[in-house]
Design a protein around this motif. Sequence first.
Motif, PDB file in Angstrom:
ATOM      1  N   VAL A  52       0.844  -1.198   0.000  1.00  0.00           N
ATOM      2  CA  VAL A  52       0.000   0.000   0.000  1.00  0.00           C
ATOM      3  C   VAL A  52       0.880   1.250   0.000  1.00  0.00           C
ATOM      4  O   VAL A  52       0.692   2.165  -0.809  1.00  0.00           O
ATOM      5  N   VAL A  53       1.852   1.274   0.892  1.00  0.00           N
ATOM      6  CA  VAL A  53       2.768   2.421   0.955  1.00  0.00           C
ATOM      7  C   VAL A  53       3.470   2.589  -0.400  1.00  0.00           C
ATOM      8  O   VAL A  53       3.523   3.688  -0.963  1.00  0.00           O
ATOM      9  N   LEU A  95       1.117   3.968  -3.092  1.00  0.00           N
ATOM     10  CA  LEU A  95       0.818   5.395  -2.934  1.00  0.00           C
ATOM     11  C   LEU A  95       2.019   6.256  -3.318  1.00  0.00           C
ATOM     12  O   LEU A  95       1.896   7.275  -3.992  1.00  0.00           O
ATOM     13  N   MET A  96       3.190   5.803  -2.873  1.00  0.00           N
ATOM     14  CA  MET A  96       4.431   6.514  -3.170  1.00  0.00           C
ATOM     15  C   MET A  96       4.602   6.681  -4.680  1.00  0.00           C
ATOM     16  O   MET A  96       4.910   7.757  -5.176  1.00  0.00           O
ATOM     17  N   TRP A  97       4.377   5.601  -5.406  1.00  0.00           N
ATOM     18  CA  TRP A  97       4.553   5.648  -6.858  1.00  0.00           C
ATOM     19  C   TRP A  97       3.426   6.392  -7.546  1.00  0.00           C
ATOM     20  O   TRP A  97       3.628   6.992  -8.604  1.00  0.00           O
ATOM     21  N   ARG A  98       2.221   6.369  -6.943  1.00  0.00           N
ATOM     22  CA  ARG A  98       1.136   7.143  -7.532  1.00  0.00           C
ATOM     23  C   ARG A  98       1.493   8.626  -7.491  1.00  0.00           C
ATOM     24  O   ARG A  98       1.208   9.375  -8.421  1.00  0.00           O
ATOM     25  N   PHE A  99       2.130   9.019  -6.404  1.00  0.00           N
ATOM     26  CA  PHE A  99       2.588  10.403  -6.248  1.00  0.00           C
ATOM     27  C   PHE A  99       3.612  10.741  -7.338  1.00  0.00           C
ATOM     28  O   PHE A  99       3.590  11.809  -7.938  1.00  0.00           O
ATOM     29  N   ILE A 100       4.500   9.818  -7.622  1.00  0.00           N
ATOM     30  CA  ILE A 100       5.542  10.054  -8.632  1.00  0.00           C
ATOM     31  C   ILE A 100       4.969  10.040 -10.050  1.00  0.00           C
ATOM     32  O   ILE A 100       5.370  10.821 -10.906  1.00  0.00           O
ATOM     33  N   ASP A 136       1.939  10.861 -10.868  1.00  0.00           N
ATOM     34  CA  ASP A 136       0.828  11.790 -11.038  1.00  0.00           C
ATOM     35  C   ASP A 136       1.063  12.724 -12.235  1.00  0.00           C
ATOM     36  O   ASP A 136       2.159  13.227 -12.447  1.00  0.00           O
ATOM     37  N   VAL A 191       1.365  16.778 -10.685  1.00  0.00           N
ATOM     38  CA  VAL A 191       2.386  17.129  -9.698  1.00  0.00           C
ATOM     39  C   VAL A 191       3.507  16.098  -9.615  1.00  0.00           C
ATOM     40  O   VAL A 191       4.403  16.219  -8.786  1.00  0.00           O
ATOM     41  N   LEU A 242       6.727  13.650  -9.945  1.00  0.00           N
ATOM     42  CA  LEU A 242       8.164  13.876 -10.153  1.00  0.00           C
ATOM     43  C   LEU A 242       8.614  13.388 -11.526  1.00  0.00           C
ATOM     44  O   LEU A 242       9.472  13.995 -12.174  1.00  0.00           O
ATOM     45  N   ASN A 291       7.004  13.252 -14.498  1.00  0.00           N
ATOM     46  CA  ASN A 291       6.723  14.189 -15.582  1.00  0.00           C
ATOM     47  C   ASN A 291       7.613  15.425 -15.503  1.00  0.00           C
ATOM     48  O   ASN A 291       8.011  15.979 -16.525  1.00  0.00           O
ATOM     49  N   TYR A 292       7.929  15.845 -14.273  1.00  0.00           N
ATOM     50  CA  TYR A 292       8.835  16.989 -14.130  1.00  0.00           C
ATOM     51  C   TYR A 292      10.220  16.627 -14.672  1.00  0.00           C
ATOM     52  O   TYR A 292      10.826  17.397 -15.433  1.00  0.00           O
ATOM     53  N   SER A 343      10.179  16.728 -18.309  1.00  0.00           N
ATOM     54  CA  SER A 343      10.118  18.082 -18.863  1.00  0.00           C
ATOM     55  C   SER A 343      11.515  18.698 -18.931  1.00  0.00           C
ATOM     56  O   SER A 343      11.791  19.549 -19.773  1.00  0.00           O
ATOM     57  N   VAL A 361      -4.245  -0.425  -5.264  1.00  0.00           N
ATOM     58  CA  VAL A 361      -3.929   0.887  -4.697  1.00  0.00           C
ATOM     59  C   VAL A 361      -3.659   1.907  -5.799  1.00  0.00           C
ATOM     60  O   VAL A 361      -4.048   3.067  -5.701  1.00  0.00           O
ATOM     61  N   TRP A 410      -1.908  15.397  -1.126  1.00  0.00           N
ATOM     62  CA  TRP A 410      -0.726  14.535  -1.204  1.00  0.00           C
ATOM     63  C   TRP A 410       0.133  14.618   0.042  1.00  0.00           C
ATOM     64  O   TRP A 410       0.713  13.628   0.474  1.00  0.00           O
ATOM     65  N   MET A 462       1.168  11.306   2.026  1.00  0.00           N
ATOM     66  CA  MET A 462       2.581  10.941   2.194  1.00  0.00           C
ATOM     67  C   MET A 462       2.967  10.876   3.674  1.00  0.00           C
ATOM     68  O   MET A 462       3.772  10.039   4.080  1.00  0.00           O
TER      69      MET A 462
END
Lengths: 303, 290
Positions: free
Chosen positions: A131-132, A135-140, A142, A145, A147, A149-150, A153, A247, B255, B259
């Motif tokens: 689960v952790v 979520l961590m990778w969903r954040f990356i 995203d 926001v 990381l 895609n940034y 870029s 997740v 987020w 986190m």
Amino acid sequence: MTRLATPPLRSPARPARRERRERWTAALFLAPDVIGLAVFVVLPIVAALVISFTNWNALGSPSWVGAANYQRLLADPVFWSSLRVTALYTVIYVPLVFAVSLGLALLANQRLPLIGAFRTIFFVPVVLSLVVTGLMWRFIFDEQVGLLNYALSLVHLPPRAWLGDVNLALPAIIVVSVWINMGYYMTIFLAGLQDIPREYYEAARIDGAGGWQSFWRITLPLLRPTSLFVLVVTLIGSFQVFDQIWVMTKGGPADATQVTVIYIYKQAFQYLSLGYASAIAFALFLVIFVVSLAQFWLVRKED
Amino acid sequence: MQRSYPLPVTRPHRHVRSPGRWLGTALVYLLCLLVALLTLIPLVWMILGSLKSADEVVAYPPTFLPHHFAWHNYVEVFTTVPFGRYILNTFFVATSVTVVALLFHSMAAYALARLKFRGRDALFLGIVATLMIPFSVTLIPTFILVKSLGWLDTYWALIIPAIPNAFGIFLLRQFYLGLPVELEEAARLDGATPAGIFWRIALPMSQPILATLATFFFLANWNAYLWPLIVTQNPNMRVTQVALAAFSGEHSTSWQLIMAGATVAALPGLLLYLFLQRYLIEGIKLSGLK
């Protein structure tokens, strides 16, 4: 190595009372786990088959419907799509995690300073929950926001909806699955590598073999039992992947990451069709069973 | 585990090989560094994200270090949902499963390794065969069973079905088979009962493997998700992983809070790894034992 215990010896000299006591102790010692395994593992597999022949809404009581669930399953495009996704996941994930973790083990097996520290780092994902990690990778991943895609870029690549694109979601999940498990299988490969006598490599070097040759002629053949174990375990595991997908995408977008266990979960616990879900589960069991048998057969044929 | 091997006395072609070897070493370090970065960046990014303000976490371009550390994110996670309760739930469940499972598996394994009774080998084979049954198939019947027992939303549902585990029995049996029998024989001659021998001699001697299995079982149960998700509806009965996933669904845009929750949920595993690394890795090596 599995070695079976020798059959109990009958010594006539031993008092019968002691034998009886030993039998009773054994029964007592075995009872909790044997009952537990019977009730929570063996009984359920029989029950799964029975339930798969019923129509069972989780709230009501079951009614016998014969093979109707299996007929429905054969004509259910979502079921077939879930099998296809599972197969695709397996076909990419298994060789990838195998190669990556073997590569990591080869790196981590080098006798160089600081390698121990790297080995410690490579293992970290193993101790995180799915689960952790999800979520961590969903954040990356995203789209807005994240990381990733940034980072793209910075090299002038366009942003992508990694988990929202039907063509990208499954590959993204596979990468995460490899990231999760590589440290685990690295550890198993390392144990196998350390069992290979160093002298073999030295002898090969003296005979003029290069590193690449030693790898193909010594490492791989001697690593065969370990490799087979890793293959069997990753294969069976990949047929049952659930947590990180649930997740990250819940099976979407448009069922692109809906592996069979996710479909079973949805049928059973969202649509409450326990009978139909059991039929799917049993079909999956058959697939896993046939694949494992094929694997054992192949191994035996080769030996 | 580092072992020292004698270096070869003669190194043919050393002169020719040297530059190649230097390059090889550089390549090894380069690859190691790359993988280490790929391993750590998501983790570091999670922790940094948990310390950014709601505005900063969605800012573009993203900042690396938070402008000011938003520690209150952690306070917010624990006040918007009873996260403390979830952690206690999980701790209680994981500890109970581990303790009871170790006791039961030790008993069963000792009986299979040392006590004599008819059908022992067949029983052992049967136990090992249960390893082949996939969890995804037993899921629904086990759910129905637990439901009909009235266990949904109770600790029983979280603990009891998690205990039976042929893997633990198998490993402990291997261990007992390897123990020297002399001590046990001596105790037997002194009139000790089989149960007494197990309790006073065999069990204390199996401490190292018990420590390994305990670390392994605790972590597995701390991280469990699917089974607890199915058997708990009442929010108060949630375990950490279920609560975290639910939280991320309810606050999908926050987020920084997700986190923070993920960092809290990851902490026990990371601490366990930091302090009990040896046992964890030993457990994995044993799981590869075939």
